[in-house]
Write a protein that holds these residues in place. Sequence first.
Motif, short mmCIF file in Angstrom:
data_model
loop_
_atom_site.label_atom_id
_atom_site.label_comp_id
_atom_site.label_asym_id
_atom_site.label_seq_id
_atom_site.Cartn_x
_atom_site.Cartn_y
_atom_site.Cartn_z
N ARG A 20 28.92 33.73 32.94
CA ARG A 20 28.83 35.13 32.97
C ARG A 20 27.43 35.83 32.85
N LEU A 21 26.43 35.21 33.30
CA LEU A 21 25.23 35.68 33.34
C LEU A 21 24.73 37.03 33.76
N TYR A 22 24.13 38.04 32.83
CA TYR A 22 23.90 38.97 33.20
C TYR A 22 22.87 39.28 34.58
N GLY A 23 23.37 40.13 35.32
CA GLY A 23 22.66 40.40 36.64
C GLY A 23 22.67 39.20 37.59
N ILE A 24 23.58 38.20 37.74
CA ILE A 24 23.43 37.28 38.80
C ILE A 24 24.83 37.13 39.43
N THR A 25 24.93 37.31 40.64
CA THR A 25 26.04 37.00 41.30
C THR A 25 25.87 36.06 42.43
N VAL A 26 26.77 35.26 43.09
CA VAL A 26 26.64 34.55 44.32
C VAL A 26 27.92 34.21 44.85
N SER A 27 27.74 34.22 46.02
CA SER A 27 29.10 33.96 47.03
C SER A 27 28.82 33.05 48.17
N PRO A 28 29.57 32.10 48.41
CA PRO A 28 29.59 31.13 49.69
C PRO A 28 29.63 31.83 50.78
N GLN A 41 19.27 40.56 39.40
CA GLN A 41 18.87 41.54 38.98
C GLN A 41 17.83 41.54 37.92
N GLY A 42 16.84 42.35 38.00
CA GLY A 42 15.90 42.22 37.01
C GLY A 42 16.12 42.34 35.30
N LEU A 110 18.69 31.70 37.52
CA LEU A 110 18.37 31.97 35.96
C LEU A 110 16.83 31.74 36.18
N THR A 111 16.22 30.49 36.64
CA THR A 111 14.91 30.55 36.73
C THR A 111 14.12 31.66 37.67
N ILE A 112 14.78 31.93 38.73
CA ILE A 112 14.39 32.96 39.58
C ILE A 112 14.12 34.32 38.92
N GLN A 113 15.44 34.61 38.19
CA GLN A 113 15.62 36.04 37.49
C GLN A 113 14.33 35.87 36.31
N VAL A 114 13.96 34.75 35.77
CA VAL A 114 13.02 34.79 34.62
C VAL A 114 11.54 35.05 35.40
N MET A 115 11.42 34.32 36.53
CA MET A 115 10.08 34.38 37.30
C MET A 115 9.74 35.87 37.36
#
Length: 250
Positions: A20-28, A41-42, A110-115
């Motif tokens: 349940r990470l803040y600001g991250i969603t993904v779907s196939p 999200q930033g 998560l890495t991309i969000q941090v980047m």
Amino acid sequence: MQSKTYLLLEREHLQLQEARLYGITVSPVREDLLEWVATVQGLKDSLWEGASLQLSLKYTEDYNAIPPTVTFNTIPFHPNVDTITGKPCIDFLDNPRKWEEGFSLTTILLTIQVMLSNPVLENVVNVEAVEMLKENPSHYREMVLECVRASRQLKETGEKLAVRSFPVARFQEQVSTLLHRKPLTIKRIAFDDYHKAWSEIATTKAIESCKNQMPVTYPNLQALYNGLGKEDLQKEIEAQNKDCKGPMPL
């Protein structure tokens, strides 16, 4: 019988949902789970707060021996993102020798969000962005804030406006969602395209008090972008959710 790659990605998706990470969603977007669309999200209290950027992730049957191909569909103005391809410059995605089988869908997003809020200035693919950040940080900040506003406008106004406003988008492909069984159009839109369109109709501008500030970093997550071991990933997830005032429902 499902492939080993399918079962691994299915498990990673479940783990991401449970985190349940803040600001991250993904779907196939394919039934074999080899292609996904994600929204990142930033981070809160960062320069990119409020941004909503879409990415595509494409896997092969060789996963998890090699990383997937990851590209931004809405390409941000950022030192570590290629302005043409939308590809983020991240060591373990660019160099298979630095990829570890312990990395996962969660690690990548998560890495991309941090980047976004922690650009690495020694590893750049957008020279204009890094020169602006070094020589004119207030202008860089203004450009990022325009990017944030534009991404929010795209999210709020929907696909029809995006198609009408950005006819020169460089890439487009049709896919169908696995979860909802209805057509989904994924478009890759360069920052130059949507910045030009939205800057002409924008009703808000960066306030003077913001113009001389440098981008806000997120130091307690910097280790992830520089290379985080699998055993520390859960600690970073918990720290992010705590600092962002609780998890965001997926």
